[in-house]
Motif scaffolding. Structure first.
Motif, PDB file in Angstrom:
ATOM      1  N   MET A   7      -3.878  13.324 -14.690  1.00  0.00           N
ATOM      2  CA  MET A   7      -4.909  14.310 -14.376  1.00  0.00           C
ATOM      3  C   MET A   7      -6.186  14.036 -15.165  1.00  0.00           C
ATOM      4  O   MET A   7      -7.303  14.161 -14.644  1.00  0.00           O
ATOM      5  N   PHE A  33      -9.801  13.090 -13.338  1.00  0.00           N
ATOM      6  CA  PHE A  33     -10.927  13.985 -13.637  1.00  0.00           C
ATOM      7  C   PHE A  33     -12.100  13.187 -14.200  1.00  0.00           C
ATOM      8  O   PHE A  33     -13.259  13.449 -13.870  1.00  0.00           O
ATOM      9  N   TYR A  80     -12.511  15.149  -7.865  1.00  0.00           N
ATOM     10  CA  TYR A  80     -12.206  16.568  -8.026  1.00  0.00           C
ATOM     11  C   TYR A  80     -11.240  17.115  -6.979  1.00  0.00           C
ATOM     12  O   TYR A  80     -10.379  17.933  -7.300  1.00  0.00           O
ATOM     13  N   LYS A  81     -11.344  16.667  -5.755  1.00  0.00           N
ATOM     14  CA  LYS A  81     -10.410  17.152  -4.739  1.00  0.00           C
ATOM     15  C   LYS A  81      -8.997  16.729  -5.082  1.00  0.00           C
ATOM     16  O   LYS A  81      -8.057  17.543  -5.049  1.00  0.00           O
ATOM     17  N   TYR A 114      -7.913  15.990  -7.944  1.00  0.00           N
ATOM     18  CA  TYR A 114      -7.545  16.691  -9.171  1.00  0.00           C
ATOM     19  C   TYR A 114      -6.938  18.060  -8.851  1.00  0.00           C
ATOM     20  O   TYR A 114      -5.858  18.403  -9.351  1.00  0.00           O
ATOM     21  N   TYR A 115      -7.598  18.828  -8.014  1.00  0.00           N
ATOM     22  CA  TYR A 115      -7.108  20.166  -7.700  1.00  0.00           C
ATOM     23  C   TYR A 115      -5.837  20.121  -6.846  1.00  0.00           C
ATOM     24  O   TYR A 115      -4.918  20.935  -7.039  1.00  0.00           O
ATOM     25  N   MET A 116      -5.778  19.162  -5.942  1.00  0.00           N
ATOM     26  CA  MET A 116      -4.575  19.034  -5.112  1.00  0.00           C
ATOM     27  C   MET A 116      -3.373  18.631  -5.964  1.00  0.00           C
ATOM     28  O   MET A 116      -2.279  19.194  -5.835  1.00  0.00           O
ATOM     29  N   HIS A 165      -3.042  18.968  -9.222  1.00  0.00           N
ATOM     30  CA  HIS A 165      -2.702  20.036 -10.168  1.00  0.00           C
ATOM     31  C   HIS A 165      -1.762  21.047  -9.506  1.00  0.00           C
ATOM     32  O   HIS A 165      -0.744  21.445 -10.091  1.00  0.00           O
ATOM     33  N   GLY A 166      -2.099  21.451  -8.299  1.00  0.00           N
ATOM     34  CA  GLY A 166      -1.251  22.397  -7.584  1.00  0.00           C
ATOM     35  C   GLY A 166       0.127  21.833  -7.307  1.00  0.00           C
ATOM     36  O   GLY A 166       1.141  22.541  -7.433  1.00  0.00           O
TER      37      GLY A 166
END
Length: 211
Positions: free
Chosen positions: A91, A95, A100-101, A103-105, A107-108
């Motif tokens: 991660m 980052f 960023y996309k 990263y958020y995907m 992370h979830g």
């Protein structure tokens, strides 16, 4: 769904998770809002304090365990699961590259994988305690998400036990160093994507808020 499969293949290909678990069973007794947890030599290993609702029915998690007045001890199970350091390192890497996309995907997805691992261990504990319901009665999703099972899993930081200091107590009773987990000064567990919990086998146990 396509993106999910893509990220799932990425995790497998790069071996981005190293799942590890620690769990165990301990004798315990309650007194008031407290629960004493005993070690192998019948010594008190930790004492947990649970807040009580200020309105009816005035619930406290401590109520779900046998009291000191009972001759027999009760039992409590603790568990900690982690995905290891690799997800955290990955991660940080994406980052720093402004992805960023992803990263958020990711992370979830890592968060859900940690929860899935916690639920797997939770089920193992219910089976080993011989309190697992016959799941064939239900659609599994309904069984799981509507909590139609005995043996509730509570985590510190949530409504009925909000004090994160409980993580420090779990760290005193489970060998967290063996799975690479430590606890910060503000009682957070690291690495990220690590969860802790204790399981209450009382069939009357339920989730509740303090307010």
């Amino acid at each position: 769904k396509k993106e999910f499969e893509q990220y799932k293949r990425l995790i497998i290909k790069k071996e981005l998770i190293e799942p590890k678990v620690a769990y165990g069973y301990f004798k315990c007794k309650s007194f008031g809002n407290f629960v004493k947890v005993y070690g192998n030599k019948e010594d008190v290993k930790i004492v947990m304090e649970f807040p009580r609702q200020q309105k009816e029915p005035y619930l406290s998690i401590a109520d779900y365990f046998l009291s000191e007045e009972d001759k027999s001890c009760d039992i409590i199970a603790f568990q900690v699961v982690t995905l290891g350091e690799k997800p955290v390192e990955y991660m940080k890497s994406i980052f720093s590259k402004d992805k960023y996309k992803e990263y958020y995907m990711m992370h979830g997805l890592f968060a859900e994988l940690a929860e899935a691992l916690a639920e797997m261990v939770h089920k193992i504990i219910r089976v080993e305690l011989n309190i697992e319901n016959k799941e064939t009665k239900y659609n599994y999703a309904d069984y799981l998400f509507n909590m139609k099972y005995r043996g509730k899993r509570y985590s510190f930081g949530y409504p009925s036990c909000p004090d994160l200091r409980g993580n420090q107590l779990i760290g005193k009773i489970l060998p967290l160093e063996k799975i690479g987990v430590s606890i910060t000064e503000d009682f957070q567990m690291i690495p990220e994507y690590t969860t802790s919990a204790f399981i209450v086998h009382n069939e009357s146990a339920k989730y509740f808020t303090l307010k």
